[in-house]
Design a protein around this motif. Structure first.
Motif, PDB file in Angstrom:
ATOM      1  N   MET A  39       0.803  -1.209   0.000  1.00 34.59           N
ATOM      2  CA  MET A  39       0.000   0.000   0.000  1.00 34.59           C
ATOM      3  C   MET A  39       0.845   1.273   0.000  1.00 34.59           C
ATOM      4  O   MET A  39       0.542   2.222  -0.713  1.00 34.59           O
ATOM      5  CB  MET A  39      -0.946   0.005   1.203  1.00 34.59           C
ATOM      6  N   GLY A  40       1.924   1.285   0.749  1.00 38.99           N
ATOM      7  CA  GLY A  40       2.753   2.483   0.827  1.00 38.99           C
ATOM      8  C   GLY A  40       3.594   2.722  -0.406  1.00 38.99           C
ATOM      9  O   GLY A  40       3.872   3.867  -0.768  1.00 38.99           O
ATOM     10  N   THR A  41       4.005   1.658  -1.075  1.00 38.91           N
ATOM     11  CA  THR A  41       4.887   1.812  -2.227  1.00 38.91           C
ATOM     12  C   THR A  41       4.150   1.833  -3.557  1.00 38.91           C
ATOM     13  O   THR A  41       4.576   2.507  -4.485  1.00 38.91           O
ATOM     14  CB  THR A  41       5.920   0.667  -2.264  1.00 38.91           C
ATOM     15  N   ASP A  42       3.051   1.077  -3.662  1.00 38.61           N
ATOM     16  CA  ASP A  42       2.315   0.999  -4.922  1.00 38.61           C
ATOM     17  C   ASP A  42       0.814   0.886  -4.641  1.00 38.61           C
ATOM     18  O   ASP A  42       0.256  -0.212  -4.621  1.00 38.61           O
ATOM     19  CB  ASP A  42       2.798  -0.207  -5.731  1.00 38.61           C
ATOM     20  N   PRO A  43       0.153   2.029  -4.418  1.00 37.02           N
ATOM     21  CA  PRO A  43      -1.267   1.996  -4.058  1.00 37.02           C
ATOM     22  C   PRO A  43      -2.164   1.387  -5.141  1.00 37.02           C
ATOM     23  O   PRO A  43      -3.165   0.762  -4.835  1.00 37.02           O
ATOM     24  CB  PRO A  43      -1.642   3.457  -3.834  1.00 37.02           C
ATOM     25  N   ARG A  44      -1.780   1.539  -6.391  1.00 35.14           N
ATOM     26  CA  ARG A  44      -2.585   0.961  -7.480  1.00 35.14           C
ATOM     27  C   ARG A  44      -2.558  -0.565  -7.408  1.00 35.14           C
ATOM     28  O   ARG A  44      -3.577  -1.220  -7.560  1.00 35.14           O
ATOM     29  CB  ARG A  44      -2.070   1.437  -8.835  1.00 35.14           C
ATOM     30  N   ARG A  45      -1.389  -1.128  -7.169  1.00 34.82           N
ATOM     31  CA  ARG A  45      -1.274  -2.594  -7.032  1.00 34.82           C
ATOM     32  C   ARG A  45      -2.042  -3.072  -5.807  1.00 34.82           C
ATOM     33  O   ARG A  45      -2.706  -4.112  -5.846  1.00 34.82           O
ATOM     34  CB  ARG A  45       0.184  -3.010  -6.927  1.00 34.82           C
ATOM     35  N   ALA A  46      -1.973  -2.308  -4.732  1.00 35.38           N
ATOM     36  CA  ALA A  46      -2.714  -2.675  -3.522  1.00 35.38           C
ATOM     37  C   ALA A  46      -4.217  -2.713  -3.801  1.00 35.38           C
ATOM     38  O   ALA A  46      -4.911  -3.632  -3.368  1.00 35.38           O
ATOM     39  CB  ALA A  46      -2.399  -1.695  -2.399  1.00 35.38           C
ATOM     40  N   ALA A  47      -4.710  -1.748  -4.552  1.00 39.09           N
ATOM     41  CA  ALA A  47      -6.135  -1.718  -4.897  1.00 39.09           C
ATOM     42  C   ALA A  47      -6.505  -2.912  -5.774  1.00 39.09           C
ATOM     43  O   ALA A  47      -7.575  -3.511  -5.599  1.00 39.09           O
ATOM     44  CB  ALA A  47      -6.477  -0.415  -5.598  1.00 39.09           C
ATOM     45  N   GLU A  48      -5.632  -3.266  -6.704  1.00 36.37           N
ATOM     46  CA  GLU A  48      -5.891  -4.429  -7.560  1.00 36.37           C
ATOM     47  C   GLU A  48      -5.934  -5.719  -6.744  1.00 36.37           C
ATOM     48  O   GLU A  48      -6.781  -6.581  -6.973  1.00 36.37           O
ATOM     49  CB  GLU A  48      -4.815  -4.552  -8.640  1.00 36.37           C
ATOM     50  N   LEU A  49      -5.028  -5.847  -5.796  1.00 33.03           N
ATOM     51  CA  LEU A  49      -5.003  -7.043  -4.957  1.00 33.03           C
ATOM     52  C   LEU A  49      -6.245  -7.136  -4.080  1.00 33.03           C
ATOM     53  O   LEU A  49      -6.815  -8.212  -3.908  1.00 33.03           O
ATOM     54  CB  LEU A  49      -3.735  -7.065  -4.100  1.00 33.03           C
ATOM     55  N   ARG A  50      -6.675  -5.998  -3.539  1.00 31.33           N
ATOM     56  CA  ARG A  50      -7.911  -6.003  -2.743  1.00 31.33           C
ATOM     57  C   ARG A  50      -9.104  -6.379  -3.610  1.00 31.33           C
ATOM     58  O   ARG A  50      -9.977  -7.143  -3.186  1.00 31.33           O
ATOM     59  CB  ARG A  50      -8.121  -4.640  -2.088  1.00 31.33           C
ATOM     60  N   SER A  51      -9.144  -5.862  -4.822  1.00 32.21           N
ATOM     61  CA  SER A  51     -10.229  -6.208  -5.747  1.00 32.21           C
ATOM     62  C   SER A  51     -10.203  -7.694  -6.080  1.00 32.21           C
ATOM     63  O   SER A  51     -11.256  -8.333  -6.176  1.00 32.21           O
ATOM     64  CB  SER A  51     -10.116  -5.396  -7.034  1.00 32.21           C
ATOM     65  N   ALA A  52      -9.012  -8.243  -6.257  1.00 33.24           N
ATOM     66  CA  ALA A  52      -8.887  -9.671  -6.553  1.00 33.24           C
ATOM     67  C   ALA A  52      -9.385 -10.509  -5.381  1.00 33.24           C
ATOM     68  O   ALA A  52     -10.061 -11.520  -5.573  1.00 33.24           O
ATOM     69  CB  ALA A  52      -7.434 -10.015  -6.875  1.00 33.24           C
ATOM     70  N   ALA A  53      -9.071 -10.093  -4.161  1.00 27.23           N
ATOM     71  CA  ALA A  53      -9.538 -10.825  -2.980  1.00 27.23           C
ATOM     72  C   ALA A  53     -11.056 -10.790  -2.891  1.00 27.23           C
ATOM     73  O   ALA A  53     -11.702 -11.809  -2.621  1.00 27.23           O
ATOM     74  CB  ALA A  53      -8.918 -10.238  -1.715  1.00 27.23           C
ATOM     75  N   MET A  54     -11.642  -9.629  -3.150  1.00 30.79           N
ATOM     76  CA  MET A  54     -13.102  -9.510  -3.105  1.00 30.79           C
ATOM     77  C   MET A  54     -13.749 -10.332  -4.214  1.00 30.79           C
ATOM     78  O   MET A  54     -14.781 -10.977  -4.001  1.00 30.79           O
ATOM     79  CB  MET A  54     -13.512  -8.039  -3.214  1.00 30.79           C
ATOM     80  N   ALA A  55     -13.148 -10.325  -5.400  1.00 32.33           N
ATOM     81  CA  ALA A  55     -13.679 -11.123  -6.507  1.00 32.33           C
ATOM     82  C   ALA A  55     -13.596 -12.608  -6.175  1.00 32.33           C
ATOM     83  O   ALA A  55     -14.525 -13.368  -6.449  1.00 32.33           O
ATOM     84  CB  ALA A  55     -12.908 -10.817  -7.782  1.00 32.33           C
TER      85      ALA A  55
END
Length: 61
Positions: A39-55
């Motif tokens: 989250m601190g280094t790459d917020p876009r990747r963090a958002a993608e990973l959270r979306s993947a977990a929810m999916a």
């Protein structure tokens, strides 16, 4: 990259064994932990990973 991560996460569940199912239960938490770490280094990747977990949770349930 996100597609490969989801495919890798779903692969153990496709085997149908109990061990695979138990490993698959940890996939969303692993994705969320990785998101938290990046989250601190790459917020876009963090958002993608959270979306993947929810999916993943949406597909499993």
């Amino acid at each position: 990259m996100l597609i490969r991560l989801i495919q890798r996460a779903l692969a153990p569940a496709a085997n149908g064994s109990l061990k695979s199912a138990q490993a698959a239960n940890g996939v969303p938490s692993q994705l969320m932990e990785t998101a938290e770490a990046s989250m601190g280094t790459d917020p876009r990747r963090a958002a993608e990973l959270r979306s993947a977990a929810m999916a993943y949770l949406g597909v499993v349930r």
